[in-house]
Write an enzyme that holds these catalytic residues in place. Structure first.
Site, PDB file in Angstrom:
ATOM      1  N   ASN A  85       0.831  -1.204   0.000  1.00  0.00           N
ATOM      2  CA  ASN A  85       0.000   0.000   0.000  1.00  0.00           C
ATOM      3  C   ASN A  85       0.875   1.268   0.000  1.00  0.00           C
ATOM      4  OD1 ASN A  85      -2.287   1.977   0.616  1.00  0.00           O
ATOM      5  ND2 ASN A  85      -3.320   0.021   0.317  1.00  0.00           N
ATOM      6  N   ARG A  86       0.302   2.400   0.438  1.00  0.00           N
ATOM      7  CA  ARG A  86       0.924   3.688   0.124  1.00  0.00           C
ATOM      8  C   ARG A  86       1.717   4.307   1.269  1.00  0.00           C
ATOM      9  NH1 ARG A  86      -3.586   2.921  -2.519  1.00  0.00           N
ATOM     10  NH2 ARG A  86      -3.579   3.280  -4.767  1.00  0.00           N
ATOM     11  N   HIS A 117      -1.603  -9.962  -2.746  1.00  0.00           N
ATOM     12  CA  HIS A 117      -2.519  -9.103  -3.511  1.00  0.00           C
ATOM     13  C   HIS A 117      -3.357  -9.935  -4.496  1.00  0.00           C
ATOM     14  CE1 HIS A 117      -4.079  -5.562  -5.391  1.00  0.00           C
ATOM     15  NE2 HIS A 117      -3.223  -4.753  -4.794  1.00  0.00           N
ATOM     16  N   SER A 118      -3.980 -10.999  -3.991  1.00  0.00           N
ATOM     17  CA  SER A 118      -4.824 -11.808  -4.877  1.00  0.00           C
ATOM     18  C   SER A 118      -6.135 -11.108  -5.190  1.00  0.00           C
ATOM     19  CB  SER A 118      -5.116 -13.161  -4.236  1.00  0.00           C
ATOM     20  OG  SER A 118      -3.976 -13.981  -4.337  1.00  0.00           O
ATOM     21  N   TYR A 119      -6.567 -11.274  -6.442  1.00  0.00           N
ATOM     22  CA  TYR A 119      -7.864 -10.750  -6.901  1.00  0.00           C
ATOM     23  C   TYR A 119      -8.821 -11.943  -6.952  1.00  0.00           C
ATOM     24  CZ  TYR A 119      -5.833  -6.318  -8.591  1.00  0.00           C
ATOM     25  OH  TYR A 119      -5.228  -5.096  -8.698  1.00  0.00           O
ATOM     26  N   ASP A 157     -11.705   1.097  -2.002  1.00  0.00           N
ATOM     27  CA  ASP A 157     -10.244   0.971  -1.991  1.00  0.00           C
ATOM     28  C   ASP A 157      -9.807   1.563  -0.650  1.00  0.00           C
ATOM     29  OD1 ASP A 157      -7.609   0.636  -2.570  1.00  0.00           O
ATOM     30  OD2 ASP A 157      -7.613   1.781  -4.441  1.00  0.00           O
ATOM     31  N   HIS A 214       3.049  -0.121  -2.925  1.00  0.00           N
ATOM     32  CA  HIS A 214       3.425  -1.541  -2.997  1.00  0.00           C
ATOM     33  C   HIS A 214       4.926  -1.758  -3.207  1.00  0.00           C
ATOM     34  CE1 HIS A 214      -0.712  -2.437  -2.690  1.00  0.00           C
ATOM     35  NE2 HIS A 214      -1.068  -2.340  -3.941  1.00  0.00           N
ATOM     36  N   GLN A 240      -7.153  -4.008   3.449  1.00  0.00           N
ATOM     37  CA  GLN A 240      -7.525  -3.142   2.330  1.00  0.00           C
ATOM     38  C   GLN A 240      -8.572  -3.883   1.513  1.00  0.00           C
ATOM     39  OE1 GLN A 240      -6.032  -0.134   2.027  1.00  0.00           O
ATOM     40  NE2 GLN A 240      -6.770   0.600   0.049  1.00  0.00           N
ATOM     41  N   GLU A 294      -6.609  -7.357   1.246  1.00  0.00           N
ATOM     42  CA  GLU A 294      -5.175  -7.336   1.531  1.00  0.00           C
ATOM     43  C   GLU A 294      -4.984  -7.078   3.022  1.00  0.00           C
ATOM     44  OE1 GLU A 294      -3.590  -4.332  -1.401  1.00  0.00           O
ATOM     45  OE2 GLU A 294      -5.609  -4.644  -2.149  1.00  0.00           O
TER      46      GLU A 294
HETATM   47  C1  GLA Z   1      -4.233  -1.724  -3.920  1.00  0.00           C
HETATM   48  C2  GLA Z   1      -4.424  -0.283  -3.893  1.00  0.00           C
HETATM   49  C3  GLA Z   1      -5.225   0.137  -5.055  1.00  0.00           C
HETATM   50  C4  GLA Z   1      -4.552  -0.270  -6.348  1.00  0.00           C
HETATM   51  C5  GLA Z   1      -4.310  -1.737  -6.318  1.00  0.00           C
HETATM   52  C6  GLA Z   1      -3.511  -2.154  -7.524  1.00  0.00           C
HETATM   53  O1  GLA Z   1      -5.404  -2.398  -3.679  1.00  0.00           O
HETATM   54  O2  GLA Z   1      -5.011   0.169  -2.686  1.00  0.00           O
HETATM   55  O3  GLA Z   1      -5.396   1.522  -5.063  1.00  0.00           O
HETATM   56  O4  GLA Z   1      -3.330   0.387  -6.470  1.00  0.00           O
HETATM   57  O5  GLA Z   1      -3.618  -2.099  -5.154  1.00  0.00           O
HETATM   58  O6  GLA Z   1      -4.008  -1.647  -8.709  1.00  0.00           O
END
Ligand code: GLA
Length: 371
Positions: A103-104, A202-204, A271, A129, A308, A336
């Protein structure tokens, strides 16, 4: 460099050799192309109910996760690509381990021990990330782990100064299955200098199958009374706010699409970091997701204080994934498990700095059922 770090990596290798000699559960290793100038291997773990997890050494990425639906039919429930080339293109961290700090971090900047560090900025003004070449873009070492259950341990040495972070960090991530239909991920990090650490997967997920369309009809329960509101660049304001009376309230089972349009974000969607009730250091239930068509349910539990919840808002139909399927907005969700975003700049958030000589440990379990 701290002398213990190479010793740790060597001892992990010896453990794995012992496991193979002892004849533990079979984990298959297959070549999966090349990345970053190195050969990449894919490890195939087979578990209860026909469950299959495939994880590769590039980015320690979970490329496939097959779990049964209510009729016992297996489907792959994570987004990704059939071949390594997809993962080498610009893609949104499908299945990857992200770090050193997932994350940020606001403006990629923080102060530690009286010194200010400037990290790479790769998400507008912010660090995301782990930076330009985070843990998701390197080739990890891998060893099959001894024991009764299929497990593979990935290891990576993140050097002092990598992406601007201080300290040599020895990182291990262990994926394992159990006698239940579940995927467990254990993280351990040791450092020789104080540094922020926040590693996650970071699985979708699309529990209807990776080509099933959007997840807006999935029913989500989040074990979170509070969340961390963000500014327009998705950096927390520092406030820890109640979810009550907001579109963030998933304390009882709620369709993801129910209040999604009311989330004041651009692009529209979730998000956000949620504060997990009772978490931090011991395993706590984080979330439950139910997909009505297949009957699959996923329960997430973790030792991490936050999660997240991301609804694939940035998926815009420009990525073609497995089986030639085009991934569109809201076609997957991420949960996440993590320390809160930008923790290193918020003294009121759970501390994310790992001290020299200490070991960071974290566990997340994804458990599957069908009804
Ligand atoms: C995380 C972030 C999102 C985005 C995804 C990847 O979930 O919080 O904003 O950057 O990763 O696209």
């Amino acid at each position: 460099m701290n002398a213990r770090i190479p010793a740790l990596i060597l001892s992990l290798g010896l453990c794995a050799a012992a496991a193979q000699a002892a004849g533990g559960p079979a984990v298959e290793r297959v070549p999966f192309g090349r990345a970053d100038g190195k050969a990449v291997d894919l490890y195939v773990l087979r578990g209860a109910g026909g469950m299959v997890a495939k994880v590769m050494t590039y980015g320690a990425i979970l490329t496939e996760l097959d779990v049964p639906d209510r009729n016992g039919k297996l489907d792959d429930v994570v987004l990704g690509f059939d071949h390594i080339d997809g993962y080498l293109s610009k893609e949104p961290y499908f299945g990857a381990i992200v770090g050193r700090v997932g994350n940020r971090i606001a403006k990629g900047r923080f102060t530690l021990g009286g010194r200010t560090y400037q990290l790479a900025t790769n998400d507008g003004p912010n660090h995301l990330h782990g930076g330009k070449k985070g843990f998701d873009k390197v080739v990890w070492g891998a060893q099959v782990v001894p024991g009764d259950t299929p497990a593979v341990r990935f290891s990576y040495l993140s050097r002092d100064g990598e992406e601007g972070y201080p300290g040599n960090c020895s990182v291990t991530v262990t994926y394992s299955l159990s006698s239940s239909i579940e995927l467990r991920i254990d993280y351990a990090v040791a450092t020789d200098r104080d540094t922020p650490v926040n590693v996650t997967n970071h699985s979708y997920f699309n529990l209807g199958g990776a080509e099933n369309g959007d997840i807006l009809g999935n029913v989500l329960t989040l074990n979170a009374d509070r969340y961390t509101p963000v500014d327009s660049t998705l950096i927390p304001t520092g406030e820890i706010a109640p979810v009550a009376g907001t579109p963030m309230d998933f304390r009882s089972p709620t369709r993801i699409g129910e209040h999604l349009k009311e989330v004041g974000a651009s692009p529209v969607g979730y998000d956000h970091n949620f504060v997990v009730n009772g978490a931090g250091g011991r395993l706590a239930l984080v979330a439950t997701v139910y997909e009505p068509r297949s009957g699959r349910e996923m329960q997430v539990s973790s030792t991490e204080p936050g999660v997240q919840f991301y609804t694939g808002n940035f998926l815009d139909g420009t990525i073609t994934g497995k089986k030639g399927v085009v991934y569109r907005q809201y076609w997957a969700l991420c949960l996440e498990t993590q320390h809160f975003p930008d923790s290193v700049n918020h003294p009121n958030f759970p501390a994310s700095v790992l001290k020299a000589g200490d070991t960071y440990r974290s566990t997340t379990i994804f458990r599957f059922m069908a009804k």
